[in-house]
Write a protein that holds these residues in place. Structure first.
Motif: not given
Length: 122
Positions: A77-80, A85-96
């Protein structure tokens, strides 16, 4: 003259496949299914395991399955995500970070119960 037909987007047959494909809004996947859903899911399975102790291993397996599905759906979902872009990167950072923490708990005995050796008195 022929009418041009606009192809319809692919409709997922189930809500689960749409969820895993990242077709839900990022805020819904992250906050509802993740921040609220993961703890609620574990609480329900903990209650089931408390009533039926033989379900304890199954509860952890379903919890891990739910959490992995949430990680996958959040990443997709973050990729789409079309917003800032901060929310996309933040969501992916939380997953990592959460994947790394879960891996550390499994690898270093956080989720595995090792027997504690009895202390020897001299």
């Amino acid at each position: 003259m022929r009418k041009k037909t606009i192809p319809k987007p692919y409709k997922h047959p189930t809500k689960l496949s749409a969820y895993l494909a990242g077709n839900y809004p990022l805020r819904t996947v992250f906050w509802v299914f993740g921040v609220l859903g993961v703890p609620a899911f574990f609480l329900v399975w903990y209650a089931v395991a408390a009533v039926a102790p033989f379900m304890k291993a199954t509860a952890w397996q379903f919890g891990l399955l739910y959490t992995c599905a949430w990680w996958w759906a959040t990443w997709k979902t973050a990729g789409k995500y079309a917003g800032p872009q901060i929310w996309q990167r933040a969501a992916k950072a939380v997953v990592i970070v959460l994947v790394a923490l879960a891996a550390a708990m499994v690898l270093y005995g956080g989720l595995v119960a090792y027997p504690v050796p009895a202390s020897r008195s001299v």
